[in-house]
Write a protein that holds these residues in place. Structure first.
Motif, PDB file in Angstrom:
ATOM      1  N   LYS A   1      -3.347   8.582  10.019  1.00 63.52           N
ATOM      2  CA  LYS A   1      -3.168   7.533  10.260  1.00 63.52           C
ATOM      3  C   LYS A   1      -4.778   6.507  10.603  1.00 63.52           C
TER       4      LYS A   1
ATOM      5  N   LEU B   1      -5.504   1.632   0.616  1.00 62.13           N
ATOM      6  CA  LEU B   1      -5.746   2.223   2.607  1.00 62.13           C
ATOM      7  C   LEU B   1      -7.241   1.981   2.576  1.00 62.13           C
TER       8      LEU B   1
ATOM      9  N   TRP C   1      -0.220   0.533   6.192  1.00 61.94           N
ATOM     10  CA  TRP C   1       0.245   1.989   6.798  1.00 61.94           C
ATOM     11  C   TRP C   1       1.746   1.513   6.589  1.00 61.94           C
TER      12      TRP C   1
END
Length: 553
Positions: free
Chosen positions: A260, A509, A521
């Motif tokens: 992430k 993303l 996400w």
């Protein structure tokens, strides 16, 4: 009476001789087997699914011609164009294969299709040099059915660290570092801040827009954009997992905070106009051409994968447009682990297919290649032409030889480009103590440095580029990505679905507006967590622990 007995005796000898000949002709399979000393002209076909090069007959190169003179064998070489899965799938559907194949990521499909023949008996009967080269690793090459189907490149013969970076790194153009007085940068934020400052100051390169950061996402090479989170967190390239150093448990990171954080940063630099808009649609050749153009300020990649573009820039002679490898991490307190520890990957290599016309001639060709003098030919070339030997027996290259052996056209003509990888070969130390690969010989590495190399190394207080990177910690299992995952198993299905999922979501993303990142996400992680993650983690953990136990024996 004596004459009759003598005739009977001769007849028996003749029958025994014929029986022996018959036995010999059946040992190599039932396809036109060759005698042990056969040097009559013979050509086999070879397909390499891992690299894109121009197709060629091996005897058009210096090395290939020498091998032909030694064995009578030529090789018709073909290399991948387009998608690897499509190419391998077409072969399987037709049942027609090249005689020899380096399937790279397509290995599981070929094994499942029973497209490769076992090599065990061929090695035992005809390949003493291969047995010597692979030595204690032969058992590791066996699959669950006890057979060896592949012979990998780079089988360890001792460990020699590489003075330069052939593995992963965040590369940055030298003109960026030069512009700001060669600053010492360690974190991802520092890396992109420097690129942003430079691009703002110099928005164009040779009249074209300067590209802040590009990425390789094409085909099986997608790992180049999915692997960085582990590197940034201080782990080596164990593929899709991070392995705990104490428990040896393997855990995926594709749905975790490291990934992430990486993608969020790419999303931010994209919004700032630093990310290459074509990164998710460019193929491998286009990616290399873009880097070789000098317009790209930074990228993450493995040295072996981008070496062609790096060599082209070196040949062009403008050091400012060349790149510096850096061990970038998320935070300053993280110890980098970009440099590989001693390793042996057994799930990539060369195999003989069921279409092969004469497996004996082929295995003998590979065995001849495995002789140490021919390994020197493949890696070092010819004494007096491409390398020299000093009074202490150390191999080195003169500046002229370094320049010559760095030239791509020469490398192709000589055969280095075609033979130094994807075939049976060692790595580490030769029996005379010299490095197997010239690039790992300190004398060659340092002598090959340009004035620009020396200047930038001096600026960072280093003698060789690997001095900037932390030494690798011992990892007996390394690399975990070499764990054999059976085609059609829950672990393999996880891998395929995970790859498909990332190909779908990574562009969103990275390229969508920052306001959509959290939503994208959460959606991605929700889909990711539907996959059979545990099956994959259990499979890799089992392999890791097995390798750890083997290392204790």
């Amino acid at each position: 009476m004596k004459r009759k007995l003598f005739v009977i005796f001769l007849s028996c000898l003749l029958l025994l001789s014929l029986a022996g000949c018959k036995e010999k002709t059946n040992v190599s399979s039932n396809k036109n087997p060759s005698s042990v000393d056969d040097k009559t002209p013979f050509t086999f076909t070879y397909f390499n699914a891992g690299f894109s090069k121009k197709n060629i007959d091996a005897n058009q190169t210096r090395i290939g011609k020498i091998f032909e003179e030694q064995t009578g064998v030529n090789v018709k070489m073909e290399f991948l164009v387009g998608d690897i899965n499509t190419k391998i799938g077409t072969m399987i559907a037709s049942g027609q294969y090249p005689d020899v194949i380096f399937p790279d990521a397509g290995i599981d499909k070929l094994l499942d299709a029973k497209a490769l023949i076992p090599l065990n008996d061929l090695i035992d009967k005809y390949a003493p040099n291969l047995k010597k080269l692979y030595g204690p690793y032969l058992d590791q090459l066996k699959t669950d059915d006890g057979n060896i189907y592949l012979l990998p490149s780079g089988v360890p013969q001792g460990y020699v660290p590489n003075p330069d970076i052939e593995q992963g790194a965040f590369w940055i153009q030298r003109r960026v570092l030069k512009e700001f007085g060669y600053p010492k940068i360690k974190t991802l934020d520092e890396y992109f801040d420097l690129i942003a400052k430079y691009k703002e100051k110099y928005p164009k390169t040779d009249g074209k827009p300067t590209i802040g950061f590009t990425a390789l996402t094409y085909d099986w090479r997608f790992f180049t954009i999915s692997n960085p989170p582990a590197h940034l967190a201080g782990y080596p390239n164990d593929g899709e997992v991070i392995v705990d150093m104490k428990t040896h448990e393997a855990k995926v990171y594709g749905n975790g905070e490291y990934t992430k954080r990486w993608l969020k940063k790419l999303n931010e630099i994209n919004a700032a106009g630093l990310f290459d808009k074509e990164a998710f649609v460019s193929n491998y050749d286009e990616y290399l051409a873009k880097i070789a153009s000098g317009r790209v300020l930074g990228f993450f990649d493995y040295g072996w994968q981008v070496n062609q573009a790096l060599n082209a820039l070196k040949e062009a002679g403008n050091d400012d447009l060349r790149y510096m490898p850096l061990p970038i991490v998320f935070d300053k307190n993280i110890k980098d682990q970009y440099i590989d520890p001693p390793s042996f990957a057994s799930n990539r290599g060369i195999g003989i297919t069921v279409s092969a016309k004469d497996p004996v001639r082929i295995i003998k060709y590979l065995d001849n290649m495995a002789k140490e003098e021919n390994q020197k030919l493949i890696m070092w070339g010819i004494k007096g032409e491409t390398y020299e030997v000093d009074q202490n027996g150390r191999y080195y290259r003169t500046p002229e030889q370094i320049q010559k052996t760095s030239n791509e056209e020469f490398r192709e003509q000589f055969g280095f480009t075609y033979f130094e990888w994807s075939w049976p070969r060692g790595t580490g130390l030769l029996s005379d103590g010299n490095a197997w690969e010239p690039s790992r010989q300190p004398e060659v590495a340092q002598a090959s440095y340009t004035e620009g190399d020396k200047k930038i190394l001096q600026a960072y207080g280093a003698k060789v580029f690997s001095d900037l990177f932390a030494k690798p910690d011992e990892r007996p299992w390394y690399p975990a990505w070499s764990a054999p995952v059976k085609q059609g198993s829950p672990a393999q299905i996880y891998q395929q679905k995970k790859q498909d999922l990332q190909r779908k979501y990574f562009p969103k993303l990275v390229l969508d507006p920052p306001s959509k990142f959290e939503k994208n996400w959460k959606e991605y992680v929700k889909e990711y967590n539907k996959l059979d993650i545990k099956a994959f983690e259990d499979e890799i953990t089992k392999y890791v622990k097995m390798k750890v136990e083997q290392s204790k024996k």
